[in-house]
Design a protein around this motif. Structure first.
Motif, PDB file in Angstrom:
ATOM      1  N   UNK A   1      16.525  76.232  59.968  1.00  0.00           N
ATOM      2  CA  UNK A   1      17.001  75.105  59.177  1.00  0.00           C
ATOM      3  C   UNK A   1      17.057  73.740  59.978  1.00  0.00           C
ATOM      4  N   UNK A   2      16.383  72.530  59.539  1.00  0.00           N
ATOM      5  CA  UNK A   2      16.599  71.474  60.334  1.00  0.00           C
ATOM      6  C   UNK A   2      17.118  70.297  59.251  1.00  0.00           C
ATOM      7  N   UNK A   3      18.434  69.981  59.287  1.00  0.00           N
ATOM      8  CA  UNK A   3      18.782  69.046  58.533  1.00  0.00           C
ATOM      9  C   UNK A   3      18.618  69.250  57.096  1.00  0.00           C
ATOM     10  N   UNK A   4      18.949  70.486  56.535  1.00  0.00           N
ATOM     11  CA  UNK A   4      19.030  71.206  55.415  1.00  0.00           C
ATOM     12  C   UNK A   4      17.458  71.383  55.047  1.00  0.00           C
ATOM     13  N   UNK A   5      16.474  71.288  55.818  1.00  0.00           N
ATOM     14  CA  UNK A   5      15.088  71.500  55.494  1.00  0.00           C
ATOM     15  C   UNK A   5      14.967  72.893  55.910  1.00  0.00           C
TER      16      UNK A   5
ATOM     17  N   UNK B   1      12.426  64.119  46.041  1.00  0.00           N
ATOM     18  CA  UNK B   1      12.159  62.582  46.602  1.00  0.00           C
ATOM     19  C   UNK B   1      11.984  62.648  47.942  1.00  0.00           C
ATOM     20  N   UNK B   2      12.276  63.875  48.673  1.00  0.00           N
ATOM     21  CA  UNK B   2      12.007  63.742  50.400  1.00  0.00           C
ATOM     22  C   UNK B   2      10.537  64.363  50.502  1.00  0.00           C
ATOM     23  N   UNK B   3       9.843  64.910  49.511  1.00  0.00           N
ATOM     24  CA  UNK B   3       8.295  65.570  49.662  1.00  0.00           C
ATOM     25  C   UNK B   3       7.306  64.499  50.088  1.00  0.00           C
ATOM     26  N   UNK B   4       7.495  63.518  49.448  1.00  0.00           N
ATOM     27  CA  UNK B   4       6.226  62.536  49.748  1.00  0.00           C
ATOM     28  C   UNK B   4       6.284  61.682  50.990  1.00  0.00           C
ATOM     29  N   UNK B   5       7.575  61.286  51.414  1.00  0.00           N
ATOM     30  CA  UNK B   5       7.903  60.723  52.801  1.00  0.00           C
ATOM     31  C   UNK B   5       7.402  61.604  53.841  1.00  0.00           C
ATOM     32  N   UNK B   6       7.867  62.636  53.668  1.00  0.00           N
ATOM     33  CA  UNK B   6       7.684  63.828  54.898  1.00  0.00           C
ATOM     34  C   UNK B   6       5.939  64.250  54.862  1.00  0.00           C
ATOM     35  N   UNK B   7       5.442  64.350  53.692  1.00  0.00           N
ATOM     36  CA  UNK B   7       3.869  64.328  53.458  1.00  0.00           C
ATOM     37  C   UNK B   7       3.242  63.095  54.304  1.00  0.00           C
ATOM     38  N   UNK B   8       3.580  61.933  54.187  1.00  0.00           N
ATOM     39  CA  UNK B   8       2.823  61.047  54.866  1.00  0.00           C
ATOM     40  C   UNK B   8       3.240  60.962  56.374  1.00  0.00           C
ATOM     41  N   UNK B   9       4.577  61.472  56.788  1.00  0.00           N
ATOM     42  CA  UNK B   9       4.810  61.469  58.000  1.00  0.00           C
ATOM     43  C   UNK B   9       4.087  62.710  59.050  1.00  0.00           C
ATOM     44  N   UNK B  10       4.045  63.675  58.180  1.00  0.00           N
ATOM     45  CA  UNK B  10       3.363  65.075  58.795  1.00  0.00           C
ATOM     46  C   UNK B  10       1.662  64.551  58.981  1.00  0.00           C
ATOM     47  N   UNK B  11       1.284  63.860  57.816  1.00  0.00           N
ATOM     48  CA  UNK B  11      -0.283  63.615  58.097  1.00  0.00           C
ATOM     49  C   UNK B  11      -0.442  62.440  59.213  1.00  0.00           C
TER      50      UNK B  11
ATOM     51  N   UNK C   1      11.725  62.049  61.262  1.00  0.00           N
ATOM     52  CA  UNK C   1      11.483  60.466  61.020  1.00  0.00           C
ATOM     53  C   UNK C   1      11.325  60.374  59.484  1.00  0.00           C
ATOM     54  N   UNK C   2      10.761  61.240  58.878  1.00  0.00           N
ATOM     55  CA  UNK C   2      10.770  61.082  57.363  1.00  0.00           C
ATOM     56  C   UNK C   2      12.135  60.820  56.795  1.00  0.00           C
ATOM     57  N   UNK C   3      13.106  61.586  57.244  1.00  0.00           N
ATOM     58  CA  UNK C   3      14.670  61.699  56.965  1.00  0.00           C
ATOM     59  C   UNK C   3      15.362  60.356  57.099  1.00  0.00           C
ATOM     60  N   UNK C   4      14.989  59.861  58.495  1.00  0.00           N
ATOM     61  CA  UNK C   4      15.605  58.653  58.931  1.00  0.00           C
ATOM     62  C   UNK C   4      15.008  57.480  58.171  1.00  0.00           C
ATOM     63  N   UNK C   5      13.826  57.580  57.663  1.00  0.00           N
ATOM     64  CA  UNK C   5      13.159  56.334  56.836  1.00  0.00           C
ATOM     65  C   UNK C   5      12.617  57.020  55.641  1.00  0.00           C
ATOM     66  N   UNK C   6      13.277  57.236  54.722  1.00  0.00           N
ATOM     67  CA  UNK C   6      13.096  58.035  53.799  1.00  0.00           C
ATOM     68  C   UNK C   6      12.071  57.586  52.565  1.00  0.00           C
ATOM     69  N   UNK C   7      12.037  56.127  52.529  1.00  0.00           N
ATOM     70  CA  UNK C   7      11.189  55.389  51.575  1.00  0.00           C
ATOM     71  C   UNK C   7       9.718  56.102  51.660  1.00  0.00           C
ATOM     72  N   UNK C   8       9.135  56.408  50.434  1.00  0.00           N
ATOM     73  CA  UNK C   8       7.968  56.894  50.203  1.00  0.00           C
ATOM     74  C   UNK C   8       6.915  55.677  50.723  1.00  0.00           C
TER      75      UNK C   8
END
Length: 235
Positions: free
Chosen positions: A4-8, A32-42, A83-90
């Protein structure tokens, strides 16, 4: 084994698949956290990453080979998620305006949905066309986008008995989501409208009109406009 990393929760689903879970599927914050993380991972150049598949509140990462360097992979994914958590805007999304006819001939469940919620059909149409929806993911069939952002007042259960035939372009409601059937198929969503647009065509450069992360707005049109659009789409 997961962590678990920051509730993920990040865990291996198979030797070639890593699952990233942000919470319960019906949790708006998790969604709401899915798409910012998707972009960051890509953008993170995760070693051996072949594809990232979003769902309601999860991402499934597919790799080209079994496990590769597990520590490097996990470190890259954790860093991207943080990074997506710290900058959560999609990331800025494409906005697609979809014309929808809400005439009773195109909306066999519109009156029933209105009655279930104690409102009139005009209010259902107004509420359904007010939001800008997000395509949370593509599933069920090619081009079928699951759209989140439905007004709570319109949340409606699926039909108890699915229809054998739902016309292509039918716009439906199921629970707290709305969506469009790309082609004729069986289905149990409550049909409140229909679009003349072709949602999926393998001959187009972008076969699916909708992609995960896109934004969608429904624009009401008359039956005459629907028929005119439909004739144009078929040529």
């Amino acid at each position: 084994m997961g962590e678990t990393d920051y509730a993920v929760e990040i865990s291996w689903a198979s030797e070639r698949h890593l699952r990233v879970c942000f919470g319960a599927a019906d949790d708006a914050r998790a969604r709401s956290r899915v798409h910012p993380a998707l972009a960051a991972i890509r953008e993170a150049r995760v070693p051996g990453l072949a594809d990232v598949i979003p769902a309601y509140s999860t991402l499934l990462l597919e790799f080209t080979a079994a496990r590769l360097n597990e520590e490097r992979v996990l470190a890259s994914v954790r860093r991207a998620v943080a990074e997506a958590r710290d900058s959560p805007a999609a990331p800025e999304a494409v906005i697609i305006n979809i014309p929808v006819c809400y005439d009773p001939s195109c909306a066999p469940d519109l009156a029933a949905v209105a009655k279930m919620h104690g409102i009139d059909a005009e209010t259902v149409i107004r509420l359904h066309t007010e939001p800008t929806y997000r395509v949370q993911f593509i599933g069920f069939m090619p081009g079928f986008g699951y759209l989140t952002g439905l007004p709570p007042l319109l949340a409606t259960p699926r039909l108890e008995t699915p229809r054998v035939r739902v016309p292509a372009g039918s716009v439906g409601i199921a629970g707290d989501q709305t969506g469009i059937y790309p082609r004729e198929s069986p289905g149990g969503w409550r049909l409140v409208g229909r679009t003349p647009l072709v949602l999926f065509d393998a001959r187009r450069p972008r076969a699916s009109l909708l992609a995960a992360g896109d934004r969608v707005r429904f624009v009401p049109i008359s039956l005459a406009e629907f028929e005119g659009h439909a004739r144009h789409e078929s040529t």
